[in-house]
Enzyme design. Structure first.
Site, PDB file in Angstrom:
ATOM      1  CB  SER A  49    -109.123  88.307-104.336  1.00 25.80           C
ATOM      2  OG  SER A  49    -110.023  89.103-104.196  1.00 25.80           O
ATOM      3  CG  ASN A  52    -104.624  86.846-110.223  1.00 26.70           C
ATOM      4  OD1 ASN A  52    -104.836  86.820-111.378  1.00 26.70           O
ATOM      5  ND2 ASN A  52    -104.101  88.127-109.668  1.00 26.70           N
ATOM      6  CE1 TYR A  53    -103.950  84.287-105.453  1.00 29.06           C
ATOM      7  CE2 TYR A  53    -104.961  86.541-105.148  1.00 29.06           C
ATOM      8  CZ  TYR A  53    -103.928  85.586-105.362  1.00 29.06           C
ATOM      9  OH  TYR A  53    -102.515  86.142-105.366  1.00 29.06           O
ATOM     10  CG  ASN A  54    -112.650  84.463-105.657  1.00 28.12           C
ATOM     11  OD1 ASN A  54    -112.118  84.060-104.717  1.00 28.12           O
ATOM     12  ND2 ASN A  54    -113.380  85.657-105.469  1.00 28.12           N
TER      13      ASN A  54
END
Length: 94
Positions: A49, A52-54
């Site tokens: 995460s 890829n996401y933060n």
């Protein structure tokens, strides 16, 4: 292997009528739960995460705002990957 050894010890304790049966049962249950948990989560990358996401700019701004060393949330490899985000101001908002 350890669990099997403990189960054998538990059988002996039951035969002997020892008061340690309950403690041994709890210990075996905990070890089995730990093994299941390890098996179920071994394919999950907990750092995914962050990559890829933060948005790294948000994390960098937060670290600067609260004076947290940047190497705490990011390992060296990510620091090298996110050099472009290191110049963000502490008051950055997404």
């Amino acid at each position: 292997e350890k669990i099997e050894t403990l189960k054998a010890e538990l059988k002996e304790l039951k035969k002997a009528g020892s008061g340690k049966v309950e403690a041994m049962t709890k210990r075996i249950s905990k070890m089995e739960a730990d093994r299941r948990n390890k098996d179920e989560t071994k394919n999950v990358s907990l750092g995914t995460s962050k990559i890829n996401y933060n948005d790294p700019r948000v994390t960098v701004a937060w670290c600067k705002r609260f004076e947290v060393p940047i190497h705490r949330p990011f390992p060296k490899t990510l620091l090298a990957k996110f050099t472009w985000a290191m110049s963000v101001e502490p008051d950055y908002e997404f």
